[in-house]
Design a protein around this motif. Structure first.
Motif, PDB file in Angstrom:
ATOM      1  N   THR A   1     -26.007  -1.949  16.662  1.00  0.00           N
ATOM      2  CA  THR A   1     -25.863  -2.912  17.743  1.00  0.00           C
ATOM      3  C   THR A   1     -27.026  -2.640  18.702  1.00  0.00           C
ATOM      4  O   THR A   1     -27.707  -1.616  18.602  1.00  0.00           O
ATOM      5  N   TYR A   2     -27.242  -3.534  19.650  1.00  0.00           N
ATOM      6  CA  TYR A   2     -28.316  -3.327  20.616  1.00  0.00           C
ATOM      7  C   TYR A   2     -28.081  -2.044  21.416  1.00  0.00           C
ATOM      8  O   TYR A   2     -29.005  -1.279  21.657  1.00  0.00           O
TER       9      TYR A   2
ATOM     10  N   LYS B   1     -30.524   1.302  21.685  1.00  0.00           N
ATOM     11  CA  LYS B   1     -30.963   1.902  22.955  1.00  0.00           C
ATOM     12  C   LYS B   1     -30.615   3.383  23.007  1.00  0.00           C
ATOM     13  O   LYS B   1     -31.426   4.203  23.442  1.00  0.00           O
TER      14      LYS B   1
ATOM     15  N   VAL C   1     -30.942  -4.691  13.685  1.00  0.00           N
ATOM     16  CA  VAL C   1     -30.176  -4.826  14.915  1.00  0.00           C
ATOM     17  C   VAL C   1     -29.373  -6.117  14.868  1.00  0.00           C
ATOM     18  O   VAL C   1     -29.895  -7.188  14.598  1.00  0.00           O
TER      19      VAL C   1
ATOM     20  N   ASP D   1     -27.702  -9.053  16.513  1.00  0.00           N
ATOM     21  CA  ASP D   1     -27.812  -9.820  17.749  1.00  0.00           C
ATOM     22  C   ASP D   1     -26.431 -10.361  18.095  1.00  0.00           C
ATOM     23  O   ASP D   1     -25.834 -11.105  17.316  1.00  0.00           O
TER      24      ASP D   1
END
Length: 159
Positions: free
Chosen positions: A9-10, A14, A76, A78
């Motif tokens: 996932t985003y 990160k 990833v 979205d």
């Protein structure tokens, strides 16, 4: 042979980028300083602090390699593209656990981000595999050590 994609996932992306930055910028310097101090103590053949620092350095470098490989092969998800008509990676699902007669909520993530204690389960886990593709109202069957456990899908959302 093609390397396996790392589904993230985003938020997971990160976190990995932040961990990599921490390892490269902060942890490498800390360990280099420990090694320098241990070398200053003389004979390295019987220096436990030196051995421990070198071992820590090897662990940090190995983790950096693993994270860099994951990031190179990252796919990833979205959040805007997540279809809530059926369960997939990136979905938050509310289920009815028929064995314990209670509602549970899980977030379906890639195996790298899985943390069952926080309600994030891998799409590759037995429950994740059973849930992928299910729609609201459908029943998922999961083989557990004590037998088969059933979950009814109550709701599917984006996280």
């Amino acid at each position: 042979m093609a390397e396996k994609k790392t589904v993230l996932t985003y938020d997971g992306l990160k976190r990995l980028e932040e961990e990599l930055q921490e390892l490269k910028v902060v942890r490498r310097k800390e360990v280099a300083e420990k090694i320098k101090e241990a070398r200053g103590q003389g004979d390295l053949s019987e220096n436990a602090e030196y051995d421990a620092a070198k071992e820590e350095q090897a662990e940090i470098e190995a983790r950096i390699v693993v994270i860099e490989k994951m990031l190179r092969n990252a796919e990833v998800i979205d959040e805007e593209d997540i279809n809530t008509d059926h369960i997939n990676i990136g979905c938050k699902v509310r289920l009815y656990d028929e064995e314990f007669e209670e509602e549970v909520v899980y977030f379906i993530v890639g195996s790298t981000e899985a943390n069952p204690e926080n309600g994030s389960i891998s799409n590759e886990s037995p429950l994740g595999v059973a849930l992928i593709g299910k729609t609201v109202g459908q029943r998922a069957e999961v083989e557990a050590p004590d037998g088969i456990v059933y979950y009814k899908v109550l709701e599917i959302n984006r996280n």
